[in-house]
Design a protein around this motif. Structure first.
Motif, PDB file in Angstrom:
ATOM      1  N   ALA A  16       1.076  -1.278  -0.006  1.00  0.00           N
ATOM      2  CA  ALA A  16       0.092   0.098   0.129  1.00  0.00           C
ATOM      3  C   ALA A  16       0.908   1.254  -0.047  1.00  0.00           C
ATOM      4  O   ALA A  16       0.782   2.176   0.715  1.00  0.00           O
ATOM      5  N   ASP A  26      -6.588   7.980  -2.523  1.00  0.00           N
ATOM      6  CA  ASP A  26      -5.606   6.709  -1.763  1.00  0.00           C
ATOM      7  C   ASP A  26      -6.630   5.719  -2.242  1.00  0.00           C
ATOM      8  O   ASP A  26      -7.816   5.412  -1.692  1.00  0.00           O
ATOM      9  N   ALA A  28      -6.242   2.607  -1.310  1.00  0.00           N
ATOM     10  CA  ALA A  28      -6.550   1.651  -0.266  1.00  0.00           C
ATOM     11  C   ALA A  28      -7.621   2.042   0.771  1.00  0.00           C
ATOM     12  O   ALA A  28      -8.430   1.539   1.480  1.00  0.00           O
ATOM     13  N   LEU A  29      -8.102   3.326   0.696  1.00  0.00           N
ATOM     14  CA  LEU A  29      -9.163   4.031   1.528  1.00  0.00           C
ATOM     15  C   LEU A  29     -10.359   3.896   0.711  1.00  0.00           C
ATOM     16  O   LEU A  29     -11.513   4.557   1.385  1.00  0.00           O
ATOM     17  N   ILE A  38      -8.519  -1.461   1.846  1.00  0.00           N
ATOM     18  CA  ILE A  38      -7.354  -1.935   2.710  1.00  0.00           C
ATOM     19  C   ILE A  38      -8.127  -3.068   3.629  1.00  0.00           C
ATOM     20  O   ILE A  38      -7.398  -4.081   3.798  1.00  0.00           O
ATOM     21  N   HIS A  39      -9.267  -2.993   4.268  1.00  0.00           N
ATOM     22  CA  HIS A  39      -9.578  -3.742   5.109  1.00  0.00           C
ATOM     23  C   HIS A  39     -10.105  -5.079   4.395  1.00  0.00           C
ATOM     24  O   HIS A  39     -10.054  -6.215   5.018  1.00  0.00           O
ATOM     25  N   THR A  56       3.681   0.023   3.629  1.00  0.00           N
ATOM     26  CA  THR A  56       3.369   1.438   3.397  1.00  0.00           C
ATOM     27  C   THR A  56       4.275   2.421   3.982  1.00  0.00           C
ATOM     28  O   THR A  56       4.932   2.161   5.078  1.00  0.00           O
ATOM     29  N   ARG A  61      -1.955   5.870   8.848  1.00  0.00           N
ATOM     30  CA  ARG A  61      -3.005   6.100   7.950  1.00  0.00           C
ATOM     31  C   ARG A  61      -4.086   5.042   8.013  1.00  0.00           C
ATOM     32  O   ARG A  61      -5.154   5.022   7.975  1.00  0.00           O
ATOM     33  N   TYR A  62      -3.295   3.826   7.999  1.00  0.00           N
ATOM     34  CA  TYR A  62      -4.124   2.610   7.932  1.00  0.00           C
ATOM     35  C   TYR A  62      -4.284   1.829   9.270  1.00  0.00           C
ATOM     36  O   TYR A  62      -5.296   0.956   9.448  1.00  0.00           O
ATOM     37  N   CYS A 106      -3.196  -3.636  -3.085  1.00  0.00           N
ATOM     38  CA  CYS A 106      -4.206  -3.327  -2.028  1.00  0.00           C
ATOM     39  C   CYS A 106      -5.518  -2.713  -2.983  1.00  0.00           C
ATOM     40  O   CYS A 106      -6.499  -2.094  -2.485  1.00  0.00           O
TER      41      CYS A 106
END
Length: 204
Positions: A16, A26, A28-29, A38-39, A56, A61-62, A106
């Motif tokens: 990521a 982003d 991943a978001l 990402i989850h 990452t 952030r994650y 991701c």
């Protein structure tokens, strides 16, 4: 996830670290259902691996978006041209202490856990010389959705030192076995807003 007796050990590395320039935000978001992408990838990977690592430049952030069991490797932040996924993987490999590593991008919204679980069940019967077990698409190998034996570090490092930045070029140095009948729709990755709308069925 309970591993069968005598199964090779397996960890997952989710990359990521991209700047998501074509997406404009982003990746991943992005929200898939009621959770960030990402989850989703973390949950999918749990079908075949308990040790899940996110590489990452932005772990802060994650981290709040994932279970406390998620591990992180901090990647140097992009400075100019990002080094790319091959360089990131080579950097992470010495920190992953399992027989095999499942490498995931991701941005795979359609990937399903049972599919990964089935693929992982084949690792124990692969030829000992096989260093990567990957899906193959129309444009070649799909390097960011597949399995790598830990001993691939040396040839991939050599490929980097020889100036190969792309994963496709790096794979030329590895004995790769194709995952049979990999569902192409599950390998769909999203790089643009239009591709994301396609993935989530948004026709607006």
């Amino acid at each position: 996830m309970v591993q069968p007796v005598n199964a090779p050990t397996l960890s997952t590395l989710i990359l990521a670290g991209g700047r998501s320039l074509r997406m404009g935000r982003d990746k991943a978001l992005l929200t898939l259902g009621d959770r960030p992408l990402i989850h989703h990838l973390y949950s999918v990977a749990r079908h075949c691996s308990d040790a899940i690592v996110i590489m990452t430049p932005w772990p802060e952030r994650y981290r709040p978006l994932l279970p406390s069991s998620a591990q992180f490797i901090r990647e140097p932040p992009p400075d100019g041209q990002p080094p790319g996924p091959l360089a990131a993987f080579v950097q992470a490999l010495p920190q992953l202490h399992t027989d095999w590593i499942l490498l995931l991008a991701c941005d795979l919204p359609n990937l399903a856990g049972p599919t990964l679980q089935h693929w992982a069940s084949q690792l124990a019967i692969l030829d000992a010389k096989t260093l990567a077990y990957l899906p193959e698409g129309p444009k070649g190998w799909e390097p960011l959705c597949g399995f790598y034996r830990c001993t691939c570090l040396a040839p991939l490092t050599l490929a980097l030192h020889q100036g190969h930045r792309s994963f496709q070029a790096g794979l030329a140095a590895l004995p790769v076995q194709a995952i049979p009948d990999a569902p192409p729709e599950q390998l769909f990755n999203c790089n643009t807003p239009e591709q994301w709308k396609q993935a989530v069925g948004d026709s607006s």
